[in-house]
Design an enzyme around this catalytic site. Structure first.
Site, PDB file in Angstrom:
ATOM      1  N   GLU A  90       0.824  -1.194   0.000  1.00  0.00           N
ATOM      2  CA  GLU A  90       0.000   0.000   0.000  1.00  0.00           C
ATOM      3  C   GLU A  90       0.867   1.257   0.000  1.00  0.00           C
ATOM      4  O   GLU A  90       1.725   1.420   0.865  1.00  0.00           O
ATOM      5  CB  GLU A  90      -0.905   0.031   1.231  1.00  0.00           C
ATOM      6  CG  GLU A  90      -1.858  -1.141   1.326  1.00  0.00           C
ATOM      7  CD  GLU A  90      -2.673  -1.113   2.608  1.00  0.00           C
ATOM      8  OE1 GLU A  90      -3.774  -1.673   2.603  1.00  0.00           O
ATOM      9  OE2 GLU A  90      -2.211  -0.520   3.608  1.00  0.00           O
ATOM     10  N   CYS A  91       0.628   2.155  -0.924  1.00  0.00           N
ATOM     11  CA  CYS A  91       1.242   3.480  -0.966  1.00  0.00           C
ATOM     12  C   CYS A  91       2.771   3.397  -0.873  1.00  0.00           C
ATOM     13  O   CYS A  91       3.424   3.018  -1.830  1.00  0.00           O
ATOM     14  CB  CYS A  91       0.648   4.370   0.111  1.00  0.00           C
ATOM     15  SG  CYS A  91       0.862   6.138  -0.243  1.00  0.00           S
TER      16      CYS A  91
END
Length: 433
Positions: free
Chosen positions: A323-324
């Protein structure tokens, strides 16, 4: 039905001092021997790190979109059964956003303590406070705090004109030296602030002094009843599964509710620090949460075994969710804000590039093959990749931020920060492989 004194700490806008005052109230109550539980409204990783240090307990999100009404009810009821005081820090201004802090306060009957920066006003303070309190009939503002007053006389002036049902709870003196440092995503992480404990105590002292210039917190406090919904048993589909979670100053954007969710599904969590050179633990699946790879690219590059571990994990066909910041680490290279290029894991083709301006912000809803999930996005980097997304998120408020979800074999990656409790069975199905 558990009962507990509770307050939402809100304001007419961002930058009024909600976080520091919520932390001050929590720290002051804690040193008086009270058990304090603090929540944060909406998506946020950085403020909760400070609030956790102040309260001595994990800080959970309350978000009617990401988690839903029943999930928020469960969190509040659990806290009420354990605590002497519940504080909920709002987001932005009281009525800003969809859902807003006001929506949350109305849904759970949370009385609101409004914080106003009084540094550039006098009697107009009462007009603004009264307007904030009267704007919606289903929102109960029970008191106000004048933040950043310059003197005792200034405190008396801002209190003039306040109606009897809107007491001045405290007038807190302006103390620039107590401000926390910030960087591009907001506050600097609590773990990077060696003097934070002393600062929290200084905030608590400032709060006590501020209450002496007002009527004190007791003027706003009253017990609130919190209804606990019936528990839904989702079983333990991850029983016997070992899930590794990267967790350190580089990979720090982790909601406590996500860890709780994985444990409730039966998973055994194995936390490790890539920055410390710790090897990837023996595991069946891996989660690389967001954080600050742009600040730690040199350290990551100095531990190439981490990238090799990631490649071996992927080659074995084991699930990997990034994620990210975790997504950035999987790219071939990262160009930081100074223009320097850093080699990364190379599991996904392309380049991540840091920007000086915000690239995306907003709540997100996305359909995984296993089911629909919710979350949010907030980042300063952009991605250049030939990959075609397997899915694209939508923004419930019509914003432009609609993040892509990429898949390469057993690897799934996105800028989106997923909120696992929004669909725990879907998360479990992916992580089972």
């Amino acid at each position: 039905m558990p009962r507990c004194p509770a307050l939402m700490i809100s304001a007419p806008a961002s930058g009024q001092g909600k976080t520091s005052l919520t932390a001050a109230i929590a720290a002051q109550a804690r040193r008086q021997g009270q058990r304090v539980r603090v929540f944060k409204t909406g998506p946020d990783y950085l403020d909760p790190m400070v609030l956790e240090r102040a309260s001595g307990a994990p800080v959970y999100q309350l978000d009617l979109f990401m988690g839903g009404l029943a999930h928020c009810q469960t969190l509040l009821a659990q806290a009420a059964s354990e605590a002497d005081l519940i504080l909920v820090e709002g987001v932005m201004g009281l009525y800003d956003g969809k859902p807003s802090s006001a929506d949350l306060a109305a849904a759970f009957g949370l009385p609101v303590l409004a914080v106003l920066d009084a540094s550039a006003m006098a009697q107009t303070f009462a007009a603004l406070a009264t307007g904030l309190a009267r704007y919606r009939s289903d929102v109960r503002v029970v008191g106000v705090v004048a933040n950043r007053v310059g003197s005792d006389a200034h405190a008396r002036m801002v209190a003039e004109g306040l109606p009897p049902d809107l007491p001045l709870v405290a007038a807190v003196r302006r103390q620039p030296e107590l401000s926390l440092p910030e960087r591009h995503l907001g506050l600097v992480q609590a773990l990077e602030l060696p003097g934070l404990e002393a600062q929290l105590q200084a905030w608590a002292d400032a709060w006590e002094a501020g209450c002496a210039l007002g009527q004190g917190l007791a003027a706003a406090l009253a017990p609130v009843d919190f209804h606990a919904p019936a528990r839904v048993d989702e079983g333990q589909p991850l029983a016997g599964r070992r899930i590794a979670v990267a967790r350190d100053a580089c990979f720090s954007f982790i909601y406590p509710a996500n860890l709780d969710c994985l444990r409730s599904l039966g998973a055994e969590l194995r936390l490790f620090s890539p920055l410390a050179g710790e090897p990837l633990p023996a595991c069946d699946a891996l989660w690389l949460p967001g954080g600050y790879p742009e600040l730690h690219a040199e350290t990551l590059a100095a531990h190439p075994s981490f990238f090799a571990d990631l490649r071996r994990h992927h080659a074995a066909g084991k699930p990997l969710l990034a994620e990210c910041g975790g997504l950035l680490v999987l790219m071939e290279q990262l160009i930081d804000a100074e223009g320097k290029t850093w080699p990364l894991a190379g599991l996904l083709p392309g380049t991540a590039r840091m920007q000086t301006r915000l690239s995306a912000l907003g709540l997100q809803a996305i359909d995984w093959p296993e089911g629909a999930l919710r979350g949010h996005t907030f980042h300063y980097s952009t991605l250049e990749t030939p990959l075609q997304p397997m899915a694209r998120a939508s923004n419930p408020n019509g914003g432009k931020a609609c993040e892509s979800l990429y898949q390469a074999g057993s690897l799934r990656a996105s800028y989106l920060h997923h909120y696992f409790p929004s669909n725990a069975p879907a998360v479990a199905r992916f992580l089972r492989g």
